[in-house]
Design a protein around this motif. Sequence first.
Motif, PDB file in Angstrom:
ATOM      1  N   GLU A  19       0.829  -1.207   0.000  1.00  0.00           N
ATOM      2  CA  GLU A  19       0.000   0.000   0.000  1.00  0.00           C
ATOM      3  C   GLU A  19       0.867   1.263   0.000  1.00  0.00           C
ATOM      4  OE1 GLU A  19      -3.127   2.171   3.001  1.00  0.00           O
ATOM      5  OE2 GLU A  19      -3.261  -0.012   2.819  1.00  0.00           O
ATOM      6  N   MET A  20       1.903   1.287   0.821  1.00  0.00           N
ATOM      7  CA  MET A  20       2.804   2.441   0.876  1.00  0.00           C
ATOM      8  C   MET A  20       3.553   2.596  -0.435  1.00  0.00           C
ATOM      9  SD  MET A  20       6.047   3.198   3.390  1.00  0.00           S
ATOM     10  CE  MET A  20       5.178   3.543   4.897  1.00  0.00           C
TER      11      MET A  20
ATOM     12  N   LYS B 261       2.017  12.261   5.522  1.00  0.00           N
ATOM     13  CA  LYS B 261       1.257  11.010   5.502  1.00  0.00           C
ATOM     14  C   LYS B 261       1.884   9.907   6.359  1.00  0.00           C
ATOM     15  CE  LYS B 261      -1.511   8.109   2.869  1.00  0.00           C
ATOM     16  NZ  LYS B 261      -2.859   8.363   2.558  1.00  0.00           N
ATOM     17  N   PHE B 262       3.217   9.807   6.358  1.00  0.00           N
ATOM     18  CA  PHE B 262       3.886   8.683   7.014  1.00  0.00           C
ATOM     19  C   PHE B 262       4.844   9.104   8.131  1.00  0.00           C
ATOM     20  CE2 PHE B 262       3.042   7.221   2.600  1.00  0.00           C
ATOM     21  CZ  PHE B 262       2.153   6.201   2.891  1.00  0.00           C
ATOM     22  N   GLY B 263       4.744  10.319   8.627  1.00  0.00           N
ATOM     23  CA  GLY B 263       5.629  10.785   9.689  1.00  0.00           C
ATOM     24  C   GLY B 263       6.871  11.441   9.116  1.00  0.00           C
ATOM     25  N   SER B 264       7.609  12.138   9.982  1.00  0.00           N
ATOM     26  CA  SER B 264       8.743  12.938   9.502  1.00  0.00           C
ATOM     27  C   SER B 264       9.993  12.120   9.205  1.00  0.00           C
ATOM     28  CB  SER B 264       9.064  14.024  10.523  1.00  0.00           C
ATOM     29  OG  SER B 264       9.460  13.432  11.728  1.00  0.00           O
ATOM     30  N   SER B 265      11.018  12.805   8.757  1.00  0.00           N
ATOM     31  CA  SER B 265      12.354  12.267   8.453  1.00  0.00           C
ATOM     32  C   SER B 265      12.461  11.568   7.102  1.00  0.00           C
ATOM     33  CB  SER B 265      12.849  11.321   9.556  1.00  0.00           C
ATOM     34  OG  SER B 265      12.980  12.022  10.766  1.00  0.00           O
ATOM     35  N   TRP B 266      11.634  11.957   6.127  1.00  0.00           N
ATOM     36  CA  TRP B 266      11.747  11.411   4.776  1.00  0.00           C
ATOM     37  C   TRP B 266      12.741  12.240   3.982  1.00  0.00           C
ATOM     38  CZ3 TRP B 266       9.853   6.909   2.975  1.00  0.00           C
ATOM     39  CH2 TRP B 266       8.909   6.266   3.763  1.00  0.00           C
ATOM     40  N   HIS B 267      13.448  11.580   3.070  1.00  0.00           N
ATOM     41  CA  HIS B 267      14.422  12.231   2.201  1.00  0.00           C
ATOM     42  C   HIS B 267      14.138  11.814   0.765  1.00  0.00           C
ATOM     43  CE1 HIS B 267      16.789  13.289   5.750  1.00  0.00           C
ATOM     44  NE2 HIS B 267      16.447  12.082   6.183  1.00  0.00           N
TER      45      HIS B 267
END
Length: 106
Positions: free
Chosen positions: A31-32, A65-71
């Motif tokens: 799904e993600m 959508k999925f919380g912080s700390s994405w790059h």
Amino acid sequence: MAETGDGKKEDADYKRLQSFPLIRHTDMPEEMRVETMELCVTACEKFASNNESAAKMIKESMDKKFGSSWHVVIGEGFGFEVSHEVRNLLYMFFGGSLAVCVWKCS
């Protein structure tokens, strides 16, 4: 040299074939993965000439959508080695040679 009607058709066919996203590697849940892939395609189409804006759009949406700390890294001809949370990495190509890497760090 003038381009014939067949040449234009071949170019259109090539662009159509290369416009689908090609997942090179991912460990995301289904799904993600689907949501992230659709987001990447949308951003790359919307900001076709500005990879920085596309990356910013993807990062902000993923953080929300999925919380912080994405790059996010978008470009052509780059290599990378990253540390990421398990089940939070997507590496794909779009439009033939445009690479998109999305990952989350803790």
